[in-house]
Design an enzyme around this catalytic site. Structure first.
Site, mmCIF file in Angstrom:
data_model
loop_
_atom_site.group_PDB
_atom_site.id
_atom_site.type_symbol
_atom_site.label_atom_id
_atom_site.label_comp_id
_atom_site.label_asym_id
_atom_site.label_seq_id
_atom_site.Cartn_x
_atom_site.Cartn_y
_atom_site.Cartn_z
ATOM 1 N N GLU A 50 -2.509 49.230 -27.411
ATOM 2 C CA GLU A 50 -2.418 48.383 -28.597
ATOM 3 C C GLU A 50 -3.720 48.451 -29.400
ATOM 4 O OE1 GLU A 50 0.356 47.264 -29.319
ATOM 5 O OE2 GLU A 50 1.351 46.084 -27.777
ATOM 6 N N HIS A 56 0.523 51.750 -32.184
ATOM 7 C CA HIS A 56 0.234 51.927 -30.756
ATOM 8 C C HIS A 56 0.909 53.198 -30.231
ATOM 9 C CE1 HIS A 56 3.897 49.345 -29.203
ATOM 10 N NE2 HIS A 56 4.267 50.564 -29.536
HETATM 11 P P1 PGA Z 1 10.552 52.833 -31.008
HETATM 12 O O1 PGA Z 1 9.178 52.422 -30.337
HETATM 13 O O2 PGA Z 1 10.778 54.261 -30.660
HETATM 14 O O3 PGA Z 1 11.565 51.931 -30.338
HETATM 15 O O4 PGA Z 1 10.425 52.585 -32.455
HETATM 16 C C1 PGA Z 1 8.087 53.262 -30.487
HETATM 17 C C2 PGA Z 1 6.904 52.664 -29.796
HETATM 18 O O5 PGA Z 1 6.774 51.426 -29.779
HETATM 19 O O6 PGA Z 1 6.085 53.431 -29.271
#
Ligand code: PGA
Length: 247
Positions: A143, A138
């Site tokens: 999503e 995503h």
């Molecule tokens: P993260 O999340 O940087 O905490 O891994 C990335 C995202 O879900 O877009």
């Protein structure tokens, strides 16, 4: 698409901060599309450091964040508004009135989505959009699904995302189920896109996004169609791509 391989998270963060600061130096009133999550933290820390050294000035910079949990107030420590204050805005000289984040407290989804789209429009579009990537590929809270959502929308988070984000909450039950997110069209209209990724958990998502078919089942795959994308990722995140000899 340019792919910058870095040896680790710190090098990824410095490279990303370099690209963002180049934008701010060349266009002081640039519109930065900003992201939350663990991945951008190092880049924000580096930008703060350069600001404190006098190398960067954010007094004219504008910002627009990708997303916000629905139902959380900006004062809630789990909200993305709070995250941005704590991890970036309060350490630099960006003007509060120049920062924009969806209003998690607005219960009228249509109203909030329309408002946020018009905020982006009035800013004249996004100069550089910073993106992390979810384990499920995503971007923002776009999503995997049957279609690309175009503009700001209210999204029901997938179980994958709820689980991944539960590490910031005391239990899974506390993770909000809905969020406001800018859409794929908002992201794709940014003049430049900078996607950052670190760690083996992102290797599959990164490989499918950069080298797989373009499909809403892999939201970040749409970035293959953008003409100005920089990927800054460490060796772990690129491991599958490197293994397949694609880089
Ligand atoms: P993260 O999340 O940087 O905490 O891994 C990335 C995202 O879900 O877009």
């Amino acid at each position: 698409m340019r792919i910058y391989k870095t040896k680790d998270y710190n090098e990824m963060s410095r490279k990303a901060a370099n690209i963002i600061s180049a934008q701010v130096i060349m266009k002081p009133d640039a519109v930065l599309g900003l992201a939350t999550g663990s991945t951008p933290l190092g880049a924000y820390r580096q930008l703060i450091d350069w600001y404190k050294k006098g190398d960067l000035d954010f007094s004219e910079t504008r910002s627009v964040n990708l997303d916000e949990y629905k139902g959380l107030a900006p004062s809630d420590p789990q909200s993305y508004a709070y995250f941005m204050q704590e991890n970036f805005f309060r350490h630099i000289n960006i003007k509060p009135e120049n920062t924009n984040i969806p209003n998690g407290l607005e219960t009228d989804e249509n109203l909030e989505c329309r408002r946020y789209n018009s905020v982006i429009k009035q800013l004249g579009g996004i100069d550089i959009q910073l993106l992390g990537i979810g384990n499920n590929a995503h971007i923002g809270f776009n999503e995997p699904g049957e279609a690309f959502e175009k503009e700001t929308h209210c999204v029901r988070l997938t179980e994958d995302t709820i689980q991944a984000n539960s590490r910031f909450f005391s239990s899974m039950d506390e993770v909000p189920r809905y969020a406001y997110s800018t859409g794929i069209k908002n992201i794709m209209q940014a003049r430049n896109i900078l996607l950052i990724a670190s760690g083996t958990a992102k290797a599959q998502a990164l490989y499918r996004s950069l080298f797989g078919p373009i499909t809403p089942l892999v939201p970040a795959s749409i970035l293959q169609l953008h003409s100005n994308v920089s990927i800054v990722a460490d060796e772990e995140a690129l491991s599958l791509i490197l293994e397949k000899g694609l880089l």
